[in-house]
Design an enzyme around this catalytic site. Structure first.
Site, PDB file in Angstrom:
ATOM      1  N   GLU A   1       0.837  -1.204   0.000  1.00  0.00           N
ATOM      2  CA  GLU A   1       0.000   0.000   0.000  1.00  0.00           C
ATOM      3  C   GLU A   1       0.868   1.248   0.000  1.00  0.00           C
ATOM      4  O   GLU A   1       2.021   1.217   0.407  1.00  0.00           O
ATOM      5  CB  GLU A   1      -0.860   0.016   1.283  1.00  0.00           C
ATOM      6  CG  GLU A   1      -2.352  -0.148   1.049  1.00  0.00           C
ATOM      7  CD  GLU A   1      -3.035   1.061   0.419  1.00  0.00           C
ATOM      8  OE1 GLU A   1      -2.511   1.663  -0.545  1.00  0.00           O
ATOM      9  OE2 GLU A   1      -4.128   1.391   0.900  1.00  0.00           O
ATOM     10  N   ASP A   2       0.276   2.354  -0.440  1.00  0.00           N
ATOM     11  CA  ASP A   2       1.000   3.627  -0.401  1.00  0.00           C
ATOM     12  C   ASP A   2       1.024   4.216   1.003  1.00  0.00           C
ATOM     13  O   ASP A   2       2.064   4.666   1.470  1.00  0.00           O
ATOM     14  CB  ASP A   2       0.387   4.627  -1.403  1.00  0.00           C
ATOM     15  CG  ASP A   2      -1.122   4.822  -1.264  1.00  0.00           C
ATOM     16  OD1 ASP A   2      -1.771   4.093  -0.476  1.00  0.00           O
ATOM     17  OD2 ASP A   2      -1.675   5.698  -1.955  1.00  0.00           O
TER      18      ASP A   2
ATOM     19  N   PHE B   1      -1.113  16.388   4.526  1.00  0.00           N
ATOM     20  CA  PHE B   1      -1.549  15.781   3.268  1.00  0.00           C
ATOM     21  C   PHE B   1      -0.374  15.784   2.297  1.00  0.00           C
ATOM     22  O   PHE B   1       0.201  16.826   2.001  1.00  0.00           O
ATOM     23  CB  PHE B   1      -2.763  16.503   2.674  1.00  0.00           C
ATOM     24  CG  PHE B   1      -3.473  15.627   1.679  1.00  0.00           C
ATOM     25  CD1 PHE B   1      -4.306  14.605   2.122  1.00  0.00           C
ATOM     26  CD2 PHE B   1      -3.275  15.771   0.320  1.00  0.00           C
ATOM     27  CE1 PHE B   1      -4.934  13.750   1.211  1.00  0.00           C
ATOM     28  CE2 PHE B   1      -3.900  14.923  -0.597  1.00  0.00           C
ATOM     29  CZ  PHE B   1      -4.733  13.916  -0.142  1.00  0.00           C
TER      30      PHE B   1
ATOM     31  N   ASP C   1      -3.624   5.580   6.766  1.00  0.00           N
ATOM     32  CA  ASP C   1      -4.017   6.849   7.391  1.00  0.00           C
ATOM     33  C   ASP C   1      -5.003   6.507   8.519  1.00  0.00           C
ATOM     34  O   ASP C   1      -4.578   6.209   9.632  1.00  0.00           O
ATOM     35  CB  ASP C   1      -4.613   7.720   6.288  1.00  0.00           C
ATOM     36  CG  ASP C   1      -4.909   9.139   6.704  1.00  0.00           C
ATOM     37  OD1 ASP C   1      -4.480   9.549   7.786  1.00  0.00           O
ATOM     38  OD2 ASP C   1      -5.577   9.862   5.944  1.00  0.00           O
TER      39      ASP C   1
ATOM     40  N   ARG D   1       0.881  11.565  -9.455  1.00  0.00           N
ATOM     41  CA  ARG D   1       1.341  10.290  -8.886  1.00  0.00           C
ATOM     42  C   ARG D   1       2.757   9.960  -9.359  1.00  0.00           C
ATOM     43  O   ARG D   1       3.445   9.137  -8.775  1.00  0.00           O
ATOM     44  CB  ARG D   1       0.429   9.139  -9.336  1.00  0.00           C
ATOM     45  CG  ARG D   1      -0.993   9.223  -8.800  1.00  0.00           C
ATOM     46  CD  ARG D   1      -1.730   7.942  -9.179  1.00  0.00           C
ATOM     47  NE  ARG D   1      -3.160   8.036  -8.980  1.00  0.00           N
ATOM     48  CZ  ARG D   1      -3.793   7.764  -7.839  1.00  0.00           C
ATOM     49  NH1 ARG D   1      -3.117   7.400  -6.774  1.00  0.00           N
ATOM     50  NH2 ARG D   1      -5.108   7.853  -7.762  1.00  0.00           N
TER      51      ARG D   1
HETATM   52  P1  IMP Z   1      -7.125   5.160   5.085  1.00  0.00           P
HETATM   53  O1  IMP Z   1      -7.599   6.433   5.751  1.00  0.00           O
HETATM   54  O2  IMP Z   1      -6.042   4.472   5.877  1.00  0.00           O
HETATM   55  O3  IMP Z   1      -8.293   4.255   4.790  1.00  0.00           O
HETATM   56  O4  IMP Z   1      -6.467   5.584   3.707  1.00  0.00           O
HETATM   57  C1  IMP Z   1      -7.264   5.668   2.576  1.00  0.00           C
HETATM   58  C2  IMP Z   1      -6.561   6.165   1.361  1.00  0.00           C
HETATM   59  O5  IMP Z   1      -6.540   7.583   1.448  1.00  0.00           O
HETATM   60  C3  IMP Z   1      -5.116   5.774   1.128  1.00  0.00           C
HETATM   61  O6  IMP Z   1      -4.951   4.524   0.498  1.00  0.00           O
HETATM   62  C4  IMP Z   1      -4.687   6.893   0.193  1.00  0.00           C
HETATM   63  O7  IMP Z   1      -5.051   6.564  -1.138  1.00  0.00           O
HETATM   64  C5  IMP Z   1      -5.508   8.064   0.663  1.00  0.00           C
HETATM   65  N1  IMP Z   1      -4.692   8.997   1.466  1.00  0.00           N
HETATM   66  C6  IMP Z   1      -4.577   9.064   2.808  1.00  0.00           C
HETATM   67  N2  IMP Z   1      -3.750  10.063   3.166  1.00  0.00           N
HETATM   68  C7  IMP Z   1      -3.326  10.626   2.002  1.00  0.00           C
HETATM   69  C8  IMP Z   1      -2.421  11.714   1.698  1.00  0.00           C
HETATM   70  O8  IMP Z   1      -1.838  12.389   2.563  1.00  0.00           O
HETATM   71  N3  IMP Z   1      -2.257  11.979   0.376  1.00  0.00           N
HETATM   72  C9  IMP Z   1      -2.876  11.279  -0.620  1.00  0.00           C
HETATM   73  N4  IMP Z   1      -3.712  10.268  -0.384  1.00  0.00           N
HETATM   74  C10 IMP Z   1      -3.929   9.944   0.914  1.00  0.00           C
HETATM   75 MG    MG Z   2      -4.737   4.293  -1.769  1.00  0.00          MG
END
Ligand code: IMP
Ligand code: MG
Length: 189
Positions: free
Chosen positions: A106-107, A159, A110, A172
Site C-alpha cells: 500500500e502507499d 496531506f 491513514d 502520482r
Molecule cells: P485510510 O484512511 O487508511 O483508509 O487511507 C485511505 C486512502 O486515502 C489511502 O490509500 C490513500 O489513497 C488516501 N490517502 C490518505 N492520506 C493521504 C495523503 O496524505 N495523500 C494522498 N492520499 C492519501
Molecule cells: Mg490508496
C-alpha cells in the site's frame, strides 16, 4: 472534463521525503522481505492506484522468486477523497490466494480503514499468511488498528502527494513525497 491542475511546484509546500531517501529505504524493505520469505512462496498484492510506484520499485529489490497481482478498491458512502469504514472491490485479483503467503503493498495507512477492510476481505480467501507493507504510515489519524509489518516511513499528519499518491489523480508520477501547500490546495482532511 478535469482541468489540469496548477504546476506541482506551486502546490508544494515542502519536500518531505526525497527520491534518494525513498529509494534507500525501499532497497532495505526489499532485502528484509527477501530474507523473511526465503524458501517460501510469495505473492505481492498491490492496491491500485497509489501503491503502484512503490510496488514496481520494491520488486526490483526482492531477490527471491515471487508473483504479483493487483486489486482496486473504493470506499463506500463517502467521497473519493475520504475514507469510510468499508471498501468495495472495484477490480479483483486474477490469482487465487488460498494457501499462499501474501504481502499487501500500500502507499499509505491513514485512518487504517482501507487496509482493515481489505485484510478482512482477503482473510476470507484463506491465504497461508497475510502481511502488510506500507510505504507511509500516518499513525496520528488511526481509527482502525491494523498491524503494519513493513513500514517505509512514519510521517506527521500532513496531506502528501507524489510517488503514487495523488492530488485529484494528478502527480502520482513524482519521484519524491511532497507536502501540499494548503493555502493553494484544499485538502480532504
Ligand atoms: P485510510 O484512511 O487508511 O483508509 O487511507 C485511505 C486512502 O486515502 C489511502 O490509500 C490513500 O489513497 C488516501 N490517502 C490518505 N492520506 C493521504 C495523503 O496524505 N495523500 C494522498 N492520499 C492519501
Ligand atoms: Mg490508496
Amino acid at each position: 472534463m478535469p482541468q489540469p491542475p496548477l504546476p506541482y511546484t506551486e502546490l508544494l509546500a515542502e519536500t518531505l521525503i526525497t527520491e534518494e531517501q525513498l529509494q534507500a529505504r525501499i532497497a532495505e524493505l526489499g532485502a528484509e522481505i527477501s530474507r523473511d520469505y526465503a524458501g517460501k512462496d510469495l505473492l505481492l498484492i498491490c492496491i491500485l492506484r497509489g501503491g503502484v510506484m512503490f510496488l514496481t520499485d520494491l520488486v526490483r529489490h526482492i531477490t527471491i522468486p515471487h508473483m504479483m497481482d493487483f486489486m482496486a478498491v473504493s470506499s463506500y458512502g463517502a467521497g473519493a477523497r475520504k475514507s469510510s469504514g468499508q471498501v468495495r472491490i472495484t477490480m479483483d485479483l486474477s490469482l487465487d490466494i488460498a494457501g499462499r503467503n501474501v504481502v499487501l503493498v500500500e502507499d499509505i495507512v491513514d485512518s487504517g480503514n482501507t487496509i482493515a477492510s481489505v485484510l478482512s476481505l482477503l482473510k476470507a480467501r484463506n491465504p497461508a499468511s497475510l502481511k502488510v507493507c506500507s510505504l507511509l504510515d500516518k499513525p496520528e489519524m488511526r481509527q482502525s488498528e491494523v498491524p503494519i509489518d513493513y513500514t517505509g516511513f512514519s510521517i506527521p499528519n500532513k496531506f502528501v502527494f507524489g510517488y503514487g499518491l495523488d492530488l485529484d489523480e494528478y502527480y502520482r508520477n513524482l519521484p519524491f513525497i511532497g507536502v501540499v501547500d494548503t493555502e493553494k490546495y484544499a485538502t480532504p482532511h
